[in-house]
Motif scaffolding. Sequence first.
Motif, short mmCIF file in Angstrom:
data_model
loop_
_atom_site.label_atom_id
_atom_site.label_comp_id
_atom_site.label_asym_id
_atom_site.label_seq_id
_atom_site.Cartn_x
_atom_site.Cartn_y
_atom_site.Cartn_z
N ASP A 202 -4.54 3.25 4.24
CA ASP A 202 -2.88 2.52 3.88
C ASP A 202 -3.66 1.50 2.32
OD1 ASP A 202 -2.83 2.57 6.00
OD2 ASP A 202 -3.69 0.45 7.13
N PHE A 203 -5.11 0.96 2.13
CA PHE A 203 -3.78 0.54 0.68
C PHE A 203 -4.76 1.58 -0.51
CE2 PHE A 203 -5.16 -3.12 3.20
CZ PHE A 203 -3.87 -4.30 1.58
N MET A 204 -5.89 2.22 -0.18
CA MET A 204 -6.35 3.44 -1.20
C MET A 204 -5.53 4.64 -1.23
SD MET A 204 -9.28 3.16 -1.96
CE MET A 204 -9.84 1.47 -1.90
N ARG A 205 -4.35 4.45 -0.85
CA ARG A 205 -3.53 5.09 -1.04
C ARG A 205 -2.19 5.17 -1.90
NH1 ARG A 205 -0.67 8.64 -2.87
NH2 ARG A 205 1.23 9.59 -2.65
N ASN A 206 -2.22 3.60 -1.41
CA ASN A 206 -0.64 2.84 -2.32
C ASN A 206 -1.24 1.78 -3.02
OD1 ASN A 206 1.07 3.84 -0.30
ND2 ASN A 206 0.16 3.48 1.02
N ALA A 207 -2.56 1.51 -3.86
CA ALA A 207 -2.00 0.52 -3.89
C ALA A 207 -1.87 1.05 -5.96
CB ALA A 207 -4.57 0.42 -4.09
N LYS A 208 -2.33 0.03 -6.81
CA LYS A 208 -2.17 0.59 -8.16
C LYS A 208 -3.33 0.83 -8.86
CE LYS A 208 0.02 -0.58 -12.41
NZ LYS A 208 0.84 -0.14 -12.98
N ALA B 129 10.73 -0.91 -11.37
CA ALA B 129 10.44 -1.49 -12.33
C ALA B 129 8.84 -1.71 -11.29
CB ALA B 129 10.61 -3.36 -11.62
N SER B 130 8.12 -1.87 -12.41
CA SER B 130 6.66 -1.43 -12.01
C SER B 130 5.87 -2.60 -11.94
CB SER B 130 5.73 -1.05 -13.46
OG SER B 130 5.71 -0.29 -13.34
N PRO B 131 5.04 -3.42 -10.88
CA PRO B 131 4.36 -4.01 -10.13
C PRO B 131 3.67 -5.25 -11.47
CG PRO B 131 3.61 -2.30 -8.79
CD PRO B 131 4.23 -1.79 -9.85
N PRO B 132 3.65 -6.05 -11.82
CA PRO B 132 4.39 -7.13 -10.15
C PRO B 132 6.20 -7.48 -10.24
CG PRO B 132 3.11 -8.11 -12.05
CD PRO B 132 3.08 -7.14 -12.28
N TYR B 133 6.43 -6.49 -11.10
CA TYR B 133 8.34 -6.82 -11.04
C TYR B 133 9.32 -6.15 -9.92
CZ TYR B 133 5.82 -9.46 -15.24
OH TYR B 133 5.46 -9.69 -15.79
N ARG B 134 8.57 -5.00 -8.95
CA ARG B 134 9.20 -4.56 -8.08
C ARG B 134 9.87 -5.54 -6.96
NH1 ARG B 134 6.31 1.31 -6.89
NH2 ARG B 134 6.92 1.03 -8.46
N ARG C 186 4.62 -2.21 -3.54
CA ARG C 186 5.56 -3.12 -4.45
C ARG C 186 4.30 -4.17 -5.09
NH1 ARG C 186 8.53 -5.64 -0.49
NH2 ARG C 186 9.79 -3.71 -0.30
N LEU C 187 3.03 -4.37 -4.22
CA LEU C 187 3.11 -6.08 -4.94
C LEU C 187 1.50 -4.59 -6.38
CD1 LEU C 187 1.30 -7.73 -1.68
CD2 LEU C 187 3.18 -8.40 -4.15
N GLY C 188 1.21 -3.11 -5.96
CA GLY C 188 0.50 -3.12 -7.10
C GLY C 188 -0.85 -3.20 -7.15
N CYS C 189 -1.56 -3.65 -5.33
CA CYS C 189 -2.61 -3.84 -5.49
C CYS C 189 -3.42 -3.76 -5.71
CB CYS C 189 -2.78 -3.99 -3.54
SG CYS C 189 -2.14 -5.50 -2.70
N HIS D 3 -3.56 -7.58 -10.61
CA HIS D 3 -2.54 -7.78 -8.99
C HIS D 3 -3.44 -8.35 -8.06
CE1 HIS D 3 0.09 -4.90 -11.36
NE2 HIS D 3 -0.90 -4.40 -12.13
N PRO D 4 -2.44 -8.17 -6.91
CA PRO D 4 -2.89 -9.21 -5.90
C PRO D 4 -4.35 -7.99 -5.17
CG PRO D 4 -0.85 -9.07 -5.69
CD PRO D 4 -1.46 -8.27 -7.21
N ILE D 5 -6.01 -9.27 -5.46
CA ILE D 5 -7.04 -7.99 -4.37
C ILE D 5 -6.89 -7.69 -3.52
CG2 ILE D 5 -9.10 -8.25 -4.71
CD1 ILE D 5 -8.49 -8.42 -7.46
#
Lengths: 521, 521
Positions: A398-404, B195-200, A361-364, A271-273
């Motif tokens: 912002d990242f830790m709470r929402n990242a995948k 949908a799960s990332p990366p398809y959301r 959304r990106l699932g970082c 996923h995006p880093i």
Amino acid sequence: MSSKLFSRVRCKGLQDKITKPSSLLSSFQGHQTIGWSGFTGVDYPLQTLEPLINEVRSNKAFAKPKFDLRVCSSGGTVTESALSELDMVCSRSPYQVSKVINKSLNNGKIDFHDHSLIDFAEQLTSGYLGAKDGKPQTLDIAIVEATEITPEGNLVPGASVGVTPELIQVADKLVVEMNTNSPSLRGIHDLCVPASPPYRNPLNVCTSSDRIGQTEIPLDPKKVIGIVEGSHGKFPSRTEPSNSTTRAISQHIIDFLKNETHRGRVPENLHPIQSGIGAIANSVIEGLGNSSFRNLQVWTEVLQDSFLDLLKSGTVQYASSMSLRFSPQELENFYKNWDFYKEHVILRPQAITNSPEIIRRLGCISLNTPVEVDLYGHVNSTCVMGTRMLNGIGGSGDFMRNAKLSIMHTPSVRPTKTDPIGISTIVPKVTHVDHTEHDIDIVVTEQGLADLRGLSPRERAIEIIENCAHPVYRPILMDYFTLAESVCLKEKRGHEPLLLDKAFKMHTSFLEEGSMKVSSW
Amino acid sequence: MSSKLFSRVRCKGLQDKITKPSSLLSSFQGHQTIGWSGFTGVDYPLQTLEPLINEVRSNKAFAKPKFDLRVCSSGGTVTESALSELDMVCSRSPYQVSKVINKSLNNGKIDFHDHSLIDFAEQLTSGYLGAKDGKPQTLDIAIVEATEITPEGNLVPGASVGVTPELIQVADKLVVEMNTNSPSLRGIHDLCVPASPPYRNPLNVCTSSDRIGQTEIPLDPKKVIGIVEGSHGKFPSRTEPSNSTTRAISQHIIDFLKNETHRGRVPENLHPIQSGIGAIANSVIEGLGNSSFRNLQVWTEVLQDSFLDLLKSGTVQYASSMSLRFSPQELENFYKNWDFYKEHVILRPQAITNSPEIIRRLGCISLNTPVEVDLYGHVNSTCVMGTRMLNGIGGSGDFMRNAKLSIMHTPSVRPTKTDPIGISTIVPKVTHVDHTEHDIDIVVTEQGLADLRGLSPRERAIEIIENCAHPVYRPILMDYFTLAESVCLKEKRGHEPLLLDKAFKMHTSFLEEGSMKVSSW
């Protein structure tokens, strides 16, 4: 004033605003709220406030102004250090990296507001910055970096965007510092200011290369009180070299990610880093470069040297960032290959890079370095011993709470002056919490990696002690945990065992005796 | 089996799945992961597991199955309490309200995974529920409530949605409990699984009345192992009455909100309200009803009685919720006026109600009750004395982190058996952190309201002590703060003053002497 400066102000109607910093001296007086942008990239503003600083230094009769600084996030350390030394700063937000400012935050001279970067950006436009009289507080003056003003009068930012669009929108007056040391960066940015609720629409970014804004920011000419030349300093070159500890951490992370893709839980190109700054972050990026991963995406706040090689080799397909932070030679390389990089890099404001909506959304995959981590996965990112502020939470929340995948990487120990393993970064209880147990998936040190996903607190404690703690501290921590567990389970309050009178014993032992090596509990 | 049941299963192809719970007994064996939905609304599943529970109780030779429960969030307390009493539960997630389960979480019998509701929903579909062998863990069996199966074979949920869409998507096998005590609720739901990332893609909700999903959930008939009749219990009627404390808290909040609209920081009809359950929440809703606010929007997890009057009077224009929790008489009223309410209420899954993306976009005003709050605005919502789990974080983190106004409301003191003010909810340091100082805007008790926005930690401490602490504890807390401030500033680590050896003294004093009234620091 150089001809370069005139050539960058391509809007004829704004050329009469070109001036020398000294002519703006009278604009700074009394008690003002001022802001500037910049984000660990370039060190600005250097020019606008220099005459003021010189005047205060040399003329004791000069009526020294006082400032509330809204400076995001860590640009202009030279300037704000000077202001702080001259006792001209009342309050400051958010994240900062100046040693001089840091001293004043901790000795009580400056009130520091430690906001998450997304909240800081949103507070700027929603009109609440914390005015004590209850009035919506705006910015009196903002100083913004530019690399061009277009014929239509729009501003093209430089290599660090931060909150530049918000500053231009909300400040009463604007000073533009034109960075003539950099070429115009027109075309690389994606700029917008999300509307405040209830008028906000979805931020339609679904992959790191999506664009939802403009490449320039409209300027209100009436607000512009001056355009000055900013012979901005070179980019800093503080890239910390890797060492055996950081390489071991990196290897654990790469192995973990490979396993995740192998098990089908993460796509082949991950996923995006998002990755921070520092030696561990650099080692992880190096590790990715040496791995078999390809077509990676990057969604981050700061793009460093190491990413450029990965972009060239195709290991990274696309990088979205809030700022660039290259060494002088890599910066030159970047400009030389502008046509290539402009198609593979976007610079965005932090309202977008740090948007919880987009990060989730990106699932970082998000990587950050903490001060300390406790047995249950709570993380201290800001306050040493619970009290002494380092830099601030920045974008880590912002990242830790929402990242995948939220990954905290740290050496298991840090040295003191007398003991190379005097400080354990794994502790019974962190002295300050910036990220809770609910948000951390992975903790990794040079000793190993703890996968906390789906574990209960007591399971997490064992996972962390066994995999992450330094061998010297492992038995100390296990003894504490065993005791806490036995006491709390007996008292039927054992969901998350804790001994209130012993939880900080490693810390108080350090304060009193200079080492965390508690001999008995 | 009643004719009602047959009439609700309107898909002919599924009518042969209608069965008695006893015929499903053999489906539950060994060690299984099972889940059901329900969210503080109806108490189900009651029927499916009853034969199993009876069998285990009466037949000692019966091979007792063991379960990992994925039960969101607090439905079926009768059933899970019975399972826990029979020692059939190994682990459980997330939020729960059963006293029997609670006991087992704290005495070590059950591993409890305290996930935020948004994370629980997303983990269900992303295939990681914490399998210790590293395999993506799914659900063996899910039990889902329905009020109709349409001719096309789609399921219409009941009054609490929770993670029903996710359960139907991921479980290997499904049991449908048809709630024939309720009419079909077809039309009130807005159902989807992001949908799960990366398809959301963006979740395109910009106001509480926007719809982005369907009114029914497609069922895979091959998964359905049985459709049983669920003569579900009545809704609970536990609405706690208001008292002088809760009314004072409510008044402070209403006054604050009026002032916010007066200053133009919040629209005249506020932002969408999220409010919890309990006496304070009820008082706030009552207060809104008696105020001059009109055309309010509600974006919340549980809709209670008090909201119905506000919908009828137009004080609330539209309400989006994850579940209904009405008293029997108001439930009857709701069904009687179905045509009106169906146009003013939407029921959604928690992946939508608790989506950080949507909460932040809408700019919710979020109100929750903590266990305790400290001088800097850190909040404990889950673990009494840092160790004993109450219910879990639930959705509070999803809202507090992303709301435009995050409000924590609590009485300033709680009684012990011997002392009506034995426990101060304002403490030097919370013993467990669920929400950090970065996320809390307002703390309010019956004593007053502390507006923490834009304040530094030391400013916050004074604001909270002076406005929120009980008069008996005010000097105690101020003495601690003054001492901590003086020590830490002197040692140049005073950003957030803290005395590690005294921070929990009020708590240890309570554990040892039954009162938090520390006589000296």
